[in-house]
Design an enzyme around this catalytic site. Structure first.
Site, PDB file in Angstrom:
ATOM      1  N   LYS A  77       0.765  -1.312   0.031  1.00 51.76           N
ATOM      2  CA  LYS A  77       0.130   0.046   0.011  1.00 51.76           C
ATOM      3  C   LYS A  77       0.809   1.222   0.132  1.00 51.76           C
ATOM      4  O   LYS A  77       0.585   2.191  -0.656  1.00 51.76           O
ATOM      5  CB  LYS A  77      -0.928  -0.015   1.269  1.00 51.76           C
ATOM      6  CG  LYS A  77      -2.145  -0.877   1.254  1.00 51.76           C
ATOM      7  CD  LYS A  77      -3.086  -0.697   2.170  1.00 51.76           C
ATOM      8  CE  LYS A  77      -4.214  -1.730   2.316  1.00 51.76           C
ATOM      9  NZ  LYS A  77      -4.973  -1.337   3.194  1.00 51.76           N
ATOM     10  N   ASP A 113     -10.115   3.113   2.326  1.00 51.76           N
ATOM     11  CA  ASP A 113     -10.205   2.537   3.659  1.00 51.76           C
ATOM     12  C   ASP A 113     -11.100   3.284   4.573  1.00 51.76           C
ATOM     13  O   ASP A 113     -12.208   2.697   5.329  1.00 51.76           O
ATOM     14  CB  ASP A 113      -8.860   2.255   4.347  1.00 51.76           C
ATOM     15  CG  ASP A 113      -8.142   0.918   3.852  1.00 51.76           C
ATOM     16  OD1 ASP A 113      -8.818   0.273   3.202  1.00 51.76           O
ATOM     17  OD2 ASP A 113      -7.002   0.955   3.848  1.00 51.76           O
TER      18      ASP A 113
END
Ligand code: NAP
Length: 286
Positions: A77, A113
């Site tokens: 990420k 997220d």
């Protein structure tokens, strides 16, 4: 049994996937695959095991292979940032990308997220007390996305209790004065006037240490959100429910964070339904 060819991807199928190392634990192929089948979309979503030292070439290959994009999971990420042609404001602020969309041969990096966290909170605990302080346990990657989402929704103060206080202080540097780092051992007392408690540590997860916290000082009209989803009903949620608090489990965050990526790649807004949730719960139990 005859196979229904119309339910299978054609030569014109849009293709996406998830890059991770390892990636075999990922629920994303089944989650996106569920929506593709449910919505009868001509598309495919596959696991992409990519070694950390091959991330740059793998991301670049998305363009050459005509992919619609991909998700990124551990450990990619943060490392993916440098390979993007463009980043959303959210991905820049979080320093992490979990969604890549290929647009006219360019890689656009975003992070959903925080969206997933907030969308599930709003769905599971409508009218949650956004006007009172929140206490967030943990200061890792998930906490960063959660703070961003809570600040965007107007929470006046976010207390961050983390074992390593310096990491909570680093979040204050990023997000400013509404973030209040507090020592880990004061977490029970910090609940006194809070409206929302979020566990974003790995404590309480199957195979990890338990989360030790006493909710005695937390108001019964507060909301407790545990982003750990294995087990689904954590000890924290059980303790909160016994106090009469509304509780929010971690699975919905996982499901909701996938929605913007699916919409960007396949052109249809998918829904998080009870049937989808039940299917993924079943899968988690296997
Ligand atoms: P991370 O960056 O590794 O952060 C882990 C956090 O847990 C840190 O704050 C760490 O504190 C704390 N911690 C770990 N062991 C501890 C212990 N023994 N005592 C006290 N604190 C401890 O991980 P992350 O990406 O933020 O993820 C955190 C958790 O959220 C994981 O369980 C992950 O599976 C879950 N998660 C769920 C979703 C979802 O969709 N539901 C999404 C993302 C993550 P230190 O800073 O002191 O090390």
């Amino acid at each position: 049994m005859p196979v229904d060819l119309d339910s299978l991807p054609s030569g014109a199928a849009r293709v996406a996937g998830v890059m991770g190392w390892p990636v075999h634990h990922s629920r994303s192929p089944r989650l996106h695959g569920y929506w593709l089948r449910e919505l009868r979309i001509d598309g495919l979503y596959i696991p992409l095991p990519v070694r950390p030292d091959r991330l740059g070439s793998a991301l670049s290959a998305l363009r050459d292979l005509g992919f619609a994009g991909c998700n990124l999971t551990i450990p990619h990420k943060e490392a993916a940032l440098e390979f993007m042609d463009e980043l959303s404001e959210t991905a820049q602020r979080l320093g992490a990308v979990n969604t890549v969309v290929v647009q006219d041969g360019r890689l656009y990096g975003d992070n959903s997220d925080g969206f997933g966290f907030a969308a599930h909170l709003e769905a599971a605990a409508p009218g949650w007390p956004a006007d009172r302080p929140a206490l967030v346990l943990g200061a890792g990657g998930a906490a960063r996305a959660i703070c961003n989402a809570l600040l965007d929704r107007g929470v006046p103060e976010i207390r961050i209790a983390n074992r390593t206080l310096a990491k909570a202080e680093a979040l204050r540097q990023v997000f400013g004065e509404r973030i209040q780092p507090v020592p880990w051992n004061t977490r029970d007392a910090e609940l006194a006037d809070a409206g929302l408690l979020v566990n974003s540590t790995s404590l309480g997860m199957t195979g990890q240490n338990p989360l030790e916290i006493n909710l005695k000082q937390f108001s019964a009209d507060g909301v407790v959100y545990d982003i750990v989803y294995a087990p689904l009903q954590t000890d924290l949620l059980t303790q909160a429910a016994a106090r009469g608090c509304r509780t929010v489990d971690g699975l919905g965050m996982l499901l909701h964070q996938a929605r913007p990526a699916f919409a960007a790649w396949f052109g249809v807004e998918p829904e998080v339904t009870d049937a989808l949730r039940a299917a993924i719960v079943q899968d988690l139990m296997q």
